[in-house]
Design a protein around this motif. Structure first.
Motif, PDB file in Angstrom:
ATOM      1  N   MET A  59       0.825  -1.199   0.000  1.00 40.20           N
ATOM      2  CA  MET A  59       0.000   0.000   0.000  1.00 40.20           C
ATOM      3  C   MET A  59       0.866   1.259   0.000  1.00 40.20           C
ATOM      4  N   ALA A  60       1.921   1.224   0.816  1.00 36.64           N
ATOM      5  CA  ALA A  60       2.815   2.377   0.884  1.00 36.64           C
ATOM      6  C   ALA A  60       3.465   2.638  -0.473  1.00 36.64           C
ATOM      7  N   ARG A  61       3.870   1.568  -1.166  1.00 35.35           N
ATOM      8  CA  ARG A  61       4.489   1.722  -2.479  1.00 35.35           C
ATOM      9  C   ARG A  61       3.486   2.257  -3.494  1.00 35.35           C
ATOM     10  N   THR A  62       2.247   1.798  -3.414  1.00 37.07           N
ATOM     11  CA  THR A  62       1.207   2.262  -4.323  1.00 37.07           C
ATOM     12  C   THR A  62       0.943   3.756  -4.134  1.00 37.07           C
ATOM     13  N   VAL A  63       0.876   4.180  -2.876  1.00 42.27           N
ATOM     14  CA  VAL A  63       0.661   5.597  -2.570  1.00 42.27           C
ATOM     15  C   VAL A  63       1.833   6.435  -3.076  1.00 42.27           C
ATOM     16  N   TRP A  64       3.070   5.960  -2.813  1.00 41.11           N
ATOM     17  CA  TRP A  64       4.263   6.693  -3.220  1.00 41.11           C
ATOM     18  C   TRP A  64       4.359   6.820  -4.733  1.00 41.11           C
ATOM     19  N   ASP A  65       3.954   5.781  -5.466  1.00 37.00           N
ATOM     20  CA  ASP A  65       4.050   5.803  -6.922  1.00 37.00           C
ATOM     21  C   ASP A  65       3.047   6.750  -7.576  1.00 37.00           C
ATOM     22  N   SER A  66       2.025   7.130  -6.847  1.00 34.94           N
ATOM     23  CA  SER A  66       1.012   8.028  -7.414  1.00 34.94           C
ATOM     24  C   SER A  66       1.452   9.482  -7.259  1.00 34.94           C
ATOM     25  N   SER A  67       0.979  10.331  -8.161  1.00 34.10           N
ATOM     26  CA  SER A  67       1.298  11.758  -8.085  1.00 34.10           C
ATOM     27  C   SER A  67       0.720  12.380  -6.816  1.00 34.10           C
ATOM     28  N   VAL A  68      -0.474  11.933  -6.446  1.00 36.63           N
ATOM     29  CA  VAL A  68      -1.103  12.448  -5.223  1.00 36.63           C
ATOM     30  C   VAL A  68      -0.259  12.096  -4.003  1.00 36.63           C
ATOM     31  N   GLY A  69       0.265  10.865  -3.985  1.00 40.43           N
ATOM     32  CA  GLY A  69       1.106  10.441  -2.870  1.00 40.43           C
ATOM     33  C   GLY A  69       2.365  11.268  -2.765  1.00 40.43           C
ATOM     34  N   LYS A  70       3.004  11.528  -3.893  1.00 34.68           N
ATOM     35  CA  LYS A  70       4.236  12.326  -3.897  1.00 34.68           C
ATOM     36  C   LYS A  70       3.954  13.764  -3.461  1.00 34.68           C
ATOM     37  N   LYS A  71       2.835  14.313  -3.919  1.00 32.33           N
ATOM     38  CA  LYS A  71       2.469  15.670  -3.515  1.00 32.33           C
ATOM     39  C   LYS A  71       2.178  15.742  -2.020  1.00 32.33           C
TER      40      LYS A  71
END
Length: 223
Positions: A1-13
């Motif tokens: 889940m953490a990797r999925t969030v990080w890979d998304s633009s929203v996660g990085k923002k």
């Protein structure tokens, strides 16, 4: 889940926003501490020593300070990496530059990337100058931060580097605070004006507060 969030633009923002707010909180505290230099060498040096003894006797000497340093390094790395990856993603999605710039884009918005590079280089110089003493002018004195600060700002290049970096910081905060609020869901039509006002006030106060120190040395108020 953490990797999925990080890979998304929203996660990085989101990572950029949270790490930016952590650094902003540190900057406010750091600026207040810096202004103690106007109360004399004894007050400023005592404050620097106190930072190393926070939490004693439960915490060992400098342990709390090192925890703060580690947290800041993590925040800076997370902020820089997420900013770089978002920038690369944006370039790939838009390989050719827009023919017309957005008319409502502010100067701070257009210079966020260059401002970030300037601040990253400044952090390295600042640590080498006043923490390790590697590039310090006038002979670095361990345990005498007041004299070290005066030495740095007694040189034209020390003043120039610091003031330029603080101006870049002000622009970065002005846009970054509002952007972080939008990312974290705090922004709305009714709140935008208040958030922009807070961003402008924070940017102005922090820029003026940090620049006050080299100006104080240059004018002889701090000597």
């Amino acid at each position: 889940m953490a990797r999925t969030v990080w890979d998304s633009s929203v996660g990085k923002k989101t990572v950029m926003a949270v790490s930016g707010l952590i650094m902003l909180l540190y900057l406010v505290v750091h600026m207040i501490g810096n202004l103690k230099i106007f109360f004399g060498a004894g007050e400023f040096n005592h404050y620097a020593h106190w930072l190393r003894t926070v939490g004693e006797p439960f915490m060992h000497y400098e342990w709390t300070l090192w925890l703060i340093r580690v947290a800041l390094v993590v925040a800076v790395v997370a902020h820089v990496v997420s900013a770089y990856q978002l920038s690369r993603r944006d370039i790939k999605a838009r390989p050719s530059k827009y023919v017309h710039r957005k008319p409502r884009a502010t100067y701070a918005t257009r210079t966020m990337r260059w401002g970030g590079i300037i601040l990253a280089l400044f952090i390295v110089w600042h640590i080498l100058d006043l923490t390790t003493g590697t590039v310090h002018s006038g002979g670095f004195q361990q345990g005498h931060p007041y004299q070290n600060v005066v030495d740095t700002f007694s040189t034209w290049y020390g003043d120039t580097i610091y003031i330029v970096a603080m101006l870049a910081l002000g622009l970065h905060i002005r846009h970054g605070f509002w952007s972080a609020a939008q990312t974290l869901g705090a922004g709305s039509r009714s709140r935008d004006r208040a958030l922009k006002t807070i961003a402008n006030v924070l940017a102005l106060l922090l820029t003026a507060g940090f620049i006050a120190v080299p100006v104080g040395v240059m004018t002889g108020v701090v000597s």
